[in-house]
Design a protein around this motif. Structure first.
Motif, PDB file in Angstrom:
ATOM      1  N   ARG A 109       0.835  -1.193   0.000  1.00  0.00           N
ATOM      2  CA  ARG A 109       0.000   0.000   0.000  1.00  0.00           C
ATOM      3  C   ARG A 109       0.880   1.258   0.000  1.00  0.00           C
ATOM      4  O   ARG A 109       1.951   1.278   0.594  1.00  0.00           O
ATOM      5  N   GLY A 235      -4.184  -0.153  26.267  1.00  0.00           N
ATOM      6  CA  GLY A 235      -4.100  -0.621  24.879  1.00  0.00           C
ATOM      7  C   GLY A 235      -2.678  -0.910  24.416  1.00  0.00           C
ATOM      8  O   GLY A 235      -2.478  -1.497  23.345  1.00  0.00           O
ATOM      9  N   ARG A 236      -1.679  -0.448  25.176  1.00  0.00           N
ATOM     10  CA  ARG A 236      -0.255  -0.673  24.878  1.00  0.00           C
ATOM     11  C   ARG A 236       0.202  -0.087  23.550  1.00  0.00           C
ATOM     12  O   ARG A 236       1.289  -0.403  23.054  1.00  0.00           O
ATOM     13  N   CYS A 237      -0.626   0.741  22.923  1.00  0.00           N
ATOM     14  CA  CYS A 237      -0.312   1.230  21.568  1.00  0.00           C
ATOM     15  C   CYS A 237       0.978   2.044  21.554  1.00  0.00           C
ATOM     16  O   CYS A 237       1.795   1.937  20.637  1.00  0.00           O
ATOM     17  N   CYS A 240       4.812   1.077  20.706  1.00  0.00           N
ATOM     18  CA  CYS A 240       5.390   1.125  19.357  1.00  0.00           C
ATOM     19  C   CYS A 240       5.040   2.445  18.654  1.00  0.00           C
ATOM     20  O   CYS A 240       5.866   3.012  17.945  1.00  0.00           O
ATOM     21  N   HIS A 241       3.800   2.906  18.843  1.00  0.00           N
ATOM     22  CA  HIS A 241       3.386   4.185  18.233  1.00  0.00           C
ATOM     23  C   HIS A 241       3.762   5.297  19.203  1.00  0.00           C
ATOM     24  O   HIS A 241       2.908   5.905  19.848  1.00  0.00           O
ATOM     25  N   PHE A 283       7.107  -5.081   9.847  1.00  0.00           N
ATOM     26  CA  PHE A 283       7.011  -3.887   9.001  1.00  0.00           C
ATOM     27  C   PHE A 283       7.203  -2.647   9.857  1.00  0.00           C
ATOM     28  O   PHE A 283       7.031  -2.690  11.080  1.00  0.00           O
ATOM     29  N   PRO A 286       3.844   2.562  11.190  1.00  0.00           N
ATOM     30  CA  PRO A 286       3.439   3.801  10.516  1.00  0.00           C
ATOM     31  C   PRO A 286       3.119   4.891  11.539  1.00  0.00           C
ATOM     32  O   PRO A 286       2.592   4.587  12.609  1.00  0.00           O
ATOM     33  N   ARG A 294      -6.908   8.379   5.744  1.00  0.00           N
ATOM     34  CA  ARG A 294      -6.233   7.569   4.721  1.00  0.00           C
ATOM     35  C   ARG A 294      -6.412   6.061   4.862  1.00  0.00           C
ATOM     36  O   ARG A 294      -5.428   5.329   4.900  1.00  0.00           O
ATOM     37  N   MET A 298      -2.623  -0.787   6.940  1.00  0.00           N
ATOM     38  CA  MET A 298      -1.569  -1.806   6.972  1.00  0.00           C
ATOM     39  C   MET A 298      -0.822  -1.892   5.628  1.00  0.00           C
ATOM     40  O   MET A 298      -1.267  -1.365   4.633  1.00  0.00           O
ATOM     41  N   HIS A 299       0.327  -2.577   5.648  1.00  0.00           N
ATOM     42  CA  HIS A 299       1.214  -2.553   4.477  1.00  0.00           C
ATOM     43  C   HIS A 299       0.573  -3.160   3.238  1.00  0.00           C
ATOM     44  O   HIS A 299       1.012  -2.896   2.126  1.00  0.00           O
ATOM     45  N   TYR A 313      -6.208  -5.480  17.259  1.00  0.00           N
ATOM     46  CA  TYR A 313      -5.296  -5.390  18.411  1.00  0.00           C
ATOM     47  C   TYR A 313      -5.959  -5.927  19.671  1.00  0.00           C
ATOM     48  O   TYR A 313      -5.298  -6.525  20.520  1.00  0.00           O
ATOM     49  N   SER A 324       4.943 -10.180  17.521  1.00  0.00           N
ATOM     50  CA  SER A 324       5.632  -9.379  18.535  1.00  0.00           C
ATOM     51  C   SER A 324       5.108  -9.707  19.924  1.00  0.00           C
ATOM     52  O   SER A 324       3.905  -9.829  20.146  1.00  0.00           O
TER      53      SER A 324
HETATM   54  C1  HEC Z   1       4.228  -4.186  18.602  1.00  0.00           C
HETATM   55  C2  HEC Z   1       4.155  -2.807  18.162  1.00  0.00           C
HETATM   56  C3  HEC Z   1       2.776  -2.221  17.963  1.00  0.00           C
HETATM   57  C4  HEC Z   1       1.773  -2.045  18.909  1.00  0.00           C
HETATM   58  C5  HEC Z   1       1.789  -2.423  20.374  1.00  0.00           C
HETATM   59  C6  HEC Z   1       0.676  -1.395  18.204  1.00  0.00           C
HETATM   60  N1  HEC Z   1       0.987  -1.197  16.898  1.00  0.00           N
HETATM   61 FE1  HEC Z   1      -0.187  -0.358  15.501  1.00  0.00          FE
HETATM   62  N2  HEC Z   1       1.136  -0.883  14.035  1.00  0.00           N
HETATM   63  C7  HEC Z   1       2.360  -1.493  14.265  1.00  0.00           C
HETATM   64  C8  HEC Z   1       2.915  -1.923  12.996  1.00  0.00           C
HETATM   65  C9  HEC Z   1       4.252  -2.625  12.789  1.00  0.00           C
HETATM   66  C10 HEC Z   1       1.977  -1.567  12.009  1.00  0.00           C
HETATM   67  C11 HEC Z   1       2.070  -1.888  10.502  1.00  0.00           C
HETATM   68  C12 HEC Z   1       1.781  -3.380  10.357  1.00  0.00           C
HETATM   69  C13 HEC Z   1       1.732  -3.881   8.925  1.00  0.00           C
HETATM   70  O1  HEC Z   1       1.328  -3.165   8.036  1.00  0.00           O
HETATM   71  O2  HEC Z   1       2.101  -5.053   8.729  1.00  0.00           O
HETATM   72  C14 HEC Z   1       0.874  -0.893  12.703  1.00  0.00           C
HETATM   73  C15 HEC Z   1      -0.219  -0.339  12.069  1.00  0.00           C
HETATM   74  C16 HEC Z   1      -1.224   0.392  12.732  1.00  0.00           C
HETATM   75  C17 HEC Z   1      -2.269   1.141  12.086  1.00  0.00           C
HETATM   76  C18 HEC Z   1      -2.434   1.309  10.574  1.00  0.00           C
HETATM   77  C19 HEC Z   1      -1.780   2.591  10.118  1.00  0.00           C
HETATM   78  C20 HEC Z   1      -1.593   2.671   8.627  1.00  0.00           C
HETATM   79  O3  HEC Z   1      -1.120   3.736   8.177  1.00  0.00           O
HETATM   80  O4  HEC Z   1      -1.867   1.711   7.900  1.00  0.00           O
HETATM   81  C21 HEC Z   1      -3.034   1.713  13.074  1.00  0.00           C
HETATM   82  C22 HEC Z   1      -4.241   2.606  12.871  1.00  0.00           C
HETATM   83  C23 HEC Z   1      -2.490   1.268  14.326  1.00  0.00           C
HETATM   84  N3  HEC Z   1      -1.386   0.464  14.090  1.00  0.00           N
HETATM   85  C24 HEC Z   1      -3.008   1.607  15.576  1.00  0.00           C
HETATM   86  C25 HEC Z   1      -2.620   0.991  16.758  1.00  0.00           C
HETATM   87  C26 HEC Z   1      -3.368   1.046  17.992  1.00  0.00           C
HETATM   88  C27 HEC Z   1      -4.651   1.825  18.177  1.00  0.00           C
HETATM   89  C28 HEC Z   1      -2.693   0.277  18.891  1.00  0.00           C
HETATM   90  C29 HEC Z   1      -3.102  -0.069  20.307  1.00  0.00           C
HETATM   91  C30 HEC Z   1      -4.389  -0.710  20.453  1.00  0.00           C
HETATM   92  C31 HEC Z   1      -1.503  -0.242  18.207  1.00  0.00           C
HETATM   93  N4  HEC Z   1      -1.509   0.207  16.923  1.00  0.00           N
HETATM   94  C32 HEC Z   1      -0.526  -1.045  18.799  1.00  0.00           C
HETATM   95  C33 HEC Z   1       2.957  -1.707  15.496  1.00  0.00           C
HETATM   96  C34 HEC Z   1       2.254  -1.695  16.707  1.00  0.00           C
END
Ligand code: HEC
Ligand code: HEC
Length: 362
Positions: A109, A235-237, A240-241, A283, A286, A294, A298-299, A313, A324
């Motif tokens: 993507r 949510g632990r987001c 990484c984010h 990956f 992002p 947008r 995901m990738h 998640y 992970s």
């Molecule tokens: C272990 C690390 C990690 C955690 C924890 C994590 N993310 Fe992510 N997130 C990623 C990665 C890596 C990707 C891309 C994955 C792929 O495309 O294969 C991603 C992709 C996304 C995307 C898509 C963005 C796009 O531009 O396509 C969103 C929205 C998102 N995450 C939100 C969240 C939220 C909300 C949480 C918590 C509930 C969260 N993430 C927790 C690593 C993480």
């Protein structure tokens, strides 16, 4: 005014008429795409942009803006950078997989190009450096921006042909001279101009910034405020984010693209670059600025809505041998899922908007 003076002026005008016409054409061209001072980073992104240390040059940005929207940079003259990186979609596009010259299908993507000017460095001692593409295979913006031009699935124009084609457009010469001192077109100069244009696409001053740091109590709904806490803790987001752009710039496996029947990933991601088994299916994280503008996500563009992303998640990602360890079932309630979505929606900001110029150097 005497008749003699009037006649003299008329003769002078006729002598310069050809030049004057050219002057007014270039005046129109420049008025359509003027040199603008580089805008200050929007609220919330100042430190992020400053930490990168690279300053965009106004003349390079102007030249880069023409090049970014110029379809002559592709083999069949139909595709520009903006064909896939569309300003209205935060410089991404609403299709799952990018389509290039002659309908060629890429395999990933189109990512957004906002906020590539800086990056979040969590542990300076262990900093892997800047990395671009979903798998991080380019290590500078200058190296990255010219790769799509030669990519068969994108613009399919070899760099030597791109240089020859641009050098054949007299209208570009004054702007290469103005920017780089001579009219020579080189791949490095094209890269420098495109990179500086991309660097100036910075998004900030979102409801999140105004509510969290600007003291504007009404900028964030109560739901988004609860979502902000869920993002950071339950949510632990934010593991990484992380940082102002909501990415630590590293690579993780969340299971996207895993085929349970064949026990394989359609795309091995980072592992193809690092050759480390632990990077299997990983990956780049992002950034989440303007993420609501947008979809799909995901990738591989496989997830159509933010709600489905959060639900994924909540289940702990997609199980696979390389998932992970930071992921796991979250036990979020329906309301908490809504709150996280409201928080993600509060990240849509401003400062990066643009449209294609209407005139191009001829
Ligand atoms: C272990 C690390 C990690 C955690 C924890 C994590 N993310 Fe992510 N997130 C990623 C990665 C890596 C990707 C891309 C994955 C792929 O495309 O294969 C991603 C992709 C996304 C995307 C898509 C963005 C796009 O531009 O396509 C969103 C929205 C998102 N995450 C939100 C969240 C939220 C909300 C949480 C918590 C509930 C969260 N993430 C927790 C690593 C993480
Ligand atoms: C055919 C669609 C298409 C065109 C045309 C295109 N791109 Fe892309 N771009 C993509 C895709 C898909 C990726 C992700 C590829 C990958 O990760 O392997 C990408 C990645 C990028 C990235 C990396 C972003 C990041 O987060 O790491 C940058 C920067 C970029 N493109 C700039 C450009 C520029 C500049 C041009 C014009 C010279 C351009 N692109 C033309 C589809 C396109």
């Amino acid at each position: 005014m005497t008749t003699r003076i009037r006649a003299a002026i008329l003769v002078a005008c006729l002598a310069t008429l050809a030049g004057a016409c050219a002057d007014s054409a270039s005046a129109r061209l420049e008025a359509d795409n003027p040199i603008r001072p580089v805008a200050a980073a929007p609220f919330g992104m100042e430190g992020f942009v400053a930490s990168a240390g690279a300053t965009a040059d106004p003349a390079r940005v102007r030249l880069g803006r023409w090049l970014f929207y110029d379809t002559r940079l592709s083999a069949d003259r139909t595709v520009s950078c903006a064909t896939c990186h569309r300003p209205d979609y935060a410089f991404s596009e609403p299709t799952p997989i990018a389509i290039g010259v002659g309908g060629a299908r890429g395999k990933r993507r189109t990512p957004s190009l906002i906020n590539l000017a800086g990056r979040t460095v969590l542990t300076p001692a262990d900093d892997p450096g800047p990395m671009f593409f979903w798998d991080g295979r380019a290590t500078s913006l200058e190296a990255q921006v010219v790769m799509p031009i030669a990519d068969r699935a994108e613009m399919a124009l070899d760099h030597a042909d791109m240089v020859a084609r641009l050098a054949d457009i007299p209208g570009y010469r004054p702007y290469f001279t103005q920017t780089f001192g001579t009219a020579d077109v080189t791949t490095a100069r094209v890269a420098s101009a495109l990179a500086d244009y991309v660097r100036t696409r910075v998004s900030g001053n979102a409801p999140f910034d105004r509510g969290a740091y600007g003291g504007d109590g009404r900028a964030l709904s109560l739901s988004a405020q609860r979502g902000r806490d869920l993002f950071a803790f339950k949510g632990r987001c934010a593991l990484c984010h992380a940082g102002p752009n909501f990415s630590d710039g590293r690579f993780y496996n969340v299971g996207i693209g895993w085929n349970a029947a064949t026990q394989q990933f359609a795309d091995v991601g980072r592992m193809a670059v690092s050759h480390l088994p632990r990077d299997h299916g990983a990956f780049k994280v992002p950034g989440l600025r303007d993420v609501a503008r947008r979809p799909p996500y995901m990738h591989d563009g496989s997830i159509p809505t933010l709600r489905e992303v959060v639900n994924l998640y909540n289940r702990g990602g997609i199980p696979n041998p390389w998932l992970s360890q930071r992921l796991g079932p979250l036990g979020l309630s329906e309301t908490e899922v809504n709150d996280l979505v409201a928080f993600l929606q509060s990240l849509s900001g401003e400062g990066y908007e643009d449209r294609a110029p209407t005139l191009f150097p001829k």
